[in-house]
Design a protein around this motif. Structure first.
Motif, PDB file in Angstrom:
ATOM      1  N   LEU A  28       0.831  -1.203   0.000  1.00 17.54           N
ATOM      2  CA  LEU A  28       0.000   0.000   0.000  1.00 17.54           C
ATOM      3  C   LEU A  28       0.869   1.258   0.000  1.00 17.54           C
ATOM      4  CD1 LEU A  28      -2.860  -1.142   2.396  1.00 17.54           C
ATOM      5  CD2 LEU A  28      -3.019  -0.732  -0.072  1.00 17.54           C
ATOM      6  N   TYR A  29       2.008   1.229   0.703  1.00 19.44           N
ATOM      7  CA  TYR A  29       2.936   2.365   0.659  1.00 19.44           C
ATOM      8  C   TYR A  29       3.419   2.579  -0.782  1.00 19.44           C
ATOM      9  CZ  TYR A  29       6.983   5.355   1.490  1.00 19.44           C
ATOM     10  OH  TYR A  29       7.875   6.402   1.459  1.00 19.44           O
ATOM     11  N   SER A  30       3.832   1.493  -1.425  1.00 22.54           N
ATOM     12  CA  SER A  30       4.309   1.591  -2.803  1.00 22.54           C
ATOM     13  C   SER A  30       3.210   2.096  -3.732  1.00 22.54           C
ATOM     14  CB  SER A  30       4.831   0.229  -3.282  1.00 22.54           C
ATOM     15  OG  SER A  30       5.930  -0.177  -2.485  1.00 22.54           O
ATOM     16  N   LEU A  31       1.982   1.662  -3.502  1.00 25.16           N
ATOM     17  CA  LEU A  31       0.857   2.178  -4.282  1.00 25.16           C
ATOM     18  C   LEU A  31       0.707   3.678  -4.057  1.00 25.16           C
ATOM     19  CD1 LEU A  31      -1.637   1.849  -6.095  1.00 25.16           C
ATOM     20  CD2 LEU A  31      -2.930   1.258  -4.030  1.00 25.16           C
ATOM     21  N   GLY A  32       0.908   4.127  -2.823  1.00 20.06           N
ATOM     22  CA  GLY A  32       0.857   5.554  -2.529  1.00 20.06           C
ATOM     23  C   GLY A  32       1.903   6.331  -3.317  1.00 20.06           C
ATOM     24  N   VAL A  33       3.106   5.761  -3.448  1.00 21.85           N
ATOM     25  CA  VAL A  33       4.156   6.414  -4.232  1.00 21.85           C
ATOM     26  C   VAL A  33       3.738   6.491  -5.701  1.00 21.85           C
ATOM     27  CG1 VAL A  33       6.568   6.307  -4.988  1.00 21.85           C
ATOM     28  CG2 VAL A  33       5.984   5.711  -2.627  1.00 21.85           C
ATOM     29  N   ILE A  79      -5.667  10.586   0.982  1.00 25.21           N
ATOM     30  CA  ILE A  79      -5.514   9.135   0.775  1.00 25.21           C
ATOM     31  C   ILE A  79      -4.060   8.814   0.432  1.00 25.21           C
ATOM     32  CG2 ILE A  79      -6.091   7.258  -0.826  1.00 25.21           C
ATOM     33  CD1 ILE A  79      -8.989   8.368  -0.815  1.00 25.21           C
ATOM     34  N   ILE A  80      -3.478   9.587  -0.484  1.00 26.48           N
ATOM     35  CA  ILE A  80      -2.090   9.345  -0.894  1.00 26.48           C
ATOM     36  C   ILE A  80      -1.152   9.490   0.305  1.00 26.48           C
ATOM     37  CG2 ILE A  80      -0.177  10.270  -2.266  1.00 26.48           C
ATOM     38  CD1 ILE A  80      -2.323  11.028  -4.405  1.00 26.48           C
ATOM     39  N   ASP A  90       0.339   3.387  10.881  1.00 29.01           N
ATOM     40  CA  ASP A  90      -0.364   4.632  10.578  1.00 29.01           C
ATOM     41  C   ASP A  90      -0.998   4.631   9.181  1.00 29.01           C
ATOM     42  OD1 ASP A  90       0.347   5.622  13.056  1.00 29.01           O
ATOM     43  OD2 ASP A  90       2.129   6.670  12.299  1.00 29.01           O
ATOM     44  N   ARG A  91      -0.678   3.614   8.385  1.00 30.65           N
ATOM     45  CA  ARG A  91      -1.239   3.488   7.029  1.00 30.65           C
ATOM     46  C   ARG A  91      -2.558   2.739   7.082  1.00 30.65           C
ATOM     47  NH1 ARG A  91       3.966   0.583   5.132  1.00 30.65           N
ATOM     48  NH2 ARG A  91       5.413   2.209   5.763  1.00 30.65           N
ATOM     49  N   TYR A  92      -3.190   2.603   5.926  1.00 27.69           N
ATOM     50  CA  TYR A  92      -4.325   1.687   5.826  1.00 27.69           C
ATOM     51  C   TYR A  92      -3.800   0.309   6.189  1.00 27.69           C
ATOM     52  CZ  TYR A  92      -6.640   5.422   3.252  1.00 27.69           C
ATOM     53  OH  TYR A  92      -7.196   6.620   2.892  1.00 27.69           O
ATOM     54  N   GLN A  93      -4.570  -0.441   6.955  1.00 28.92           N
ATOM     55  CA  GLN A  93      -4.120  -1.748   7.407  1.00 28.92           C
ATOM     56  C   GLN A  93      -4.424  -2.856   6.399  1.00 28.92           C
ATOM     57  OE1 GLN A  93      -2.189  -1.969  10.459  1.00 28.92           O
ATOM     58  NE2 GLN A  93      -2.211   0.129   9.671  1.00 28.92           N
ATOM     59  N   THR A  94      -5.425  -2.622   5.578  1.00 29.59           N
ATOM     60  CA  THR A  94      -5.823  -3.619   4.575  1.00 29.59           C
ATOM     61  C   THR A  94      -6.197  -2.915   3.276  1.00 29.59           C
ATOM     62  OG1 THR A  94      -8.163  -3.537   5.162  1.00 29.59           O
ATOM     63  CG2 THR A  94      -6.796  -5.143   6.368  1.00 29.59           C
ATOM     64  N   GLU A  97      -9.702  -1.519   3.607  1.00 25.92           N
ATOM     65  CA  GLU A  97      -9.786  -0.219   4.287  1.00 25.92           C
ATOM     66  C   GLU A  97      -9.448   0.917   3.318  1.00 25.92           C
ATOM     67  OE1 GLU A  97      -7.961   2.096   8.210  1.00 25.92           O
ATOM     68  OE2 GLU A  97      -7.212   0.099   7.712  1.00 25.92           O
ATOM     69  N   PHE A  98      -8.415   0.702   2.506  1.00 30.58           N
ATOM     70  CA  PHE A  98      -8.052   1.684   1.478  1.00 30.58           C
ATOM     71  C   PHE A  98      -9.199   1.877   0.489  1.00 30.58           C
ATOM     72  CE2 PHE A  98      -6.422   1.630  -2.990  1.00 30.58           C
ATOM     73  CZ  PHE A  98      -6.151   2.978  -3.107  1.00 30.58           C
ATOM     74  N   LEU A  99      -9.779   0.768   0.026  1.00 28.33           N
ATOM     75  CA  LEU A  99     -10.877   0.868  -0.941  1.00 28.33           C
ATOM     76  C   LEU A  99     -12.105   1.541  -0.345  1.00 28.33           C
ATOM     77  CD1 LEU A  99     -10.591  -2.533  -2.823  1.00 28.33           C
ATOM     78  CD2 LEU A  99     -10.077  -0.242  -3.691  1.00 28.33           C
ATOM     79  N   THR A 100     -12.337   1.371   0.949  1.00 29.58           N
ATOM     80  CA  THR A 100     -13.457   2.056   1.599  1.00 29.58           C
ATOM     81  C   THR A 100     -13.253   3.564   1.530  1.00 29.58           C
ATOM     82  OG1 THR A 100     -13.867   0.175   3.055  1.00 29.58           O
ATOM     83  CG2 THR A 100     -14.699   2.318   3.786  1.00 29.58           C
ATOM     84  N   SER A 101     -12.031   4.029   1.796  1.00 28.50           N
ATOM     85  CA  SER A 101     -11.739   5.469   1.687  1.00 28.50           C
ATOM     86  C   SER A 101     -11.899   5.943   0.246  1.00 28.50           C
ATOM     87  CB  SER A 101     -10.317   5.777   2.155  1.00 28.50           C
ATOM     88  OG  SER A 101     -10.228   5.673   3.534  1.00 28.50           O
ATOM     89  N   LEU A 102     -11.420   5.137  -0.689  1.00 29.23           N
ATOM     90  CA  LEU A 102     -11.533   5.498  -2.099  1.00 29.23           C
ATOM     91  C   LEU A 102     -12.991   5.547  -2.531  1.00 29.23           C
ATOM     92  CD1 LEU A 102      -9.317   6.169  -4.087  1.00 29.23           C
ATOM     93  CD2 LEU A 102      -9.357   3.804  -4.861  1.00 29.23           C
TER      94      LEU A 102
END
Length: 195
Positions: A28-33, A79-80, A90-94, A97-102
């Motif tokens: 998920l960190y790499s996706l953020g980058v 989100i990023i 401190d990031r999305y844990q799953t 969870e990320f997709l819920t925010s999106l």
């Protein structure tokens, strides 16, 4: 811990940089980058050598993407930046969870865009397909791989947008235009006719 770091330096998570164990939160960190890069047309961390880039991933907060691209929505910026938190906890844990925010950002954006555009149907038809097939309500079962398809779709959309902005910015500046003189062919040698 391991003494070898594997991965593309510009997209490494901090835990990869120090050789710690990695999990979904590293991805998920790499996706953020990737989203940062697509949203700003810049990598968050650059340097003269791999060590300086890894150091920044571990210790330096990224410049807020909205400072680079003022058109970026505050919701997507949040989100990023959450994806790129230094500590995995401190990031999305799953991914869910990320997709819920999106999904939440998508729903807010649709309402805002509908008011702003008066309901431009081409935009809403495309987004409705995304909503129906990928961001389906929680009660529906999602097929395996839908998350990957959704992330790919987001990356393609963001990449297209970033490419469009780069092309638009390049054409707006006449300073980058170089005049090329017309090509002159060398004079031809006349050969005497063969007998």
């Amino acid at each position: 811990k391991t003494s070898m770091v594997m991965g593309t330096i510009n997209y490494l998570s901090p835990e990869q940089g120090v050789g710690d164990e990695c999990d979904t939160r590293s991805d998920l960190y790499s996706l953020g980058v990737v989203l940062y890069h697509l949203s700003t047309n810049q990598l968050p961390f650059t340097g003269d050598n791999p060590t300086s880039i890894i150091y920044q991933h571990i210790h330096t907060p990224p410049r807020p993407p909205k400072e680079i691209n003022p058109d970026l929505s505050p919701g997507l910026e949040a989100i990023i930046l959450r994806l790129m938190e230094k500590k995995p906890e401190d990031r999305y844990q799953t991914t869910e969870e990320f997709l819920t925010s999106l999904r939440s950002l998508y729903e807010k954006t649709i309402v805002t865009e509908e008011k702003a555009t008066g309901g431009d149907q081409s935009f809403f038809t495309t987004m409705q397909v995304v909503q129906d097939t990928i961001l389906s309500p929680k009660g529906k079962k999602k097929s395996k791989g839908v998350v990957e398809v959704f992330i790919l779709l987001i990356l393609l959309l963001a990449g297209g947008y970033a490419g469009w902005r780069a092309i638009k910015n390049n054409f707006q500046s006449n300073n980058d235009i170089v005049q090329v003189p017309p090509r002159e062919d060398p004079p031809r040698e006349e050969k005497p006719p063969e007998e």
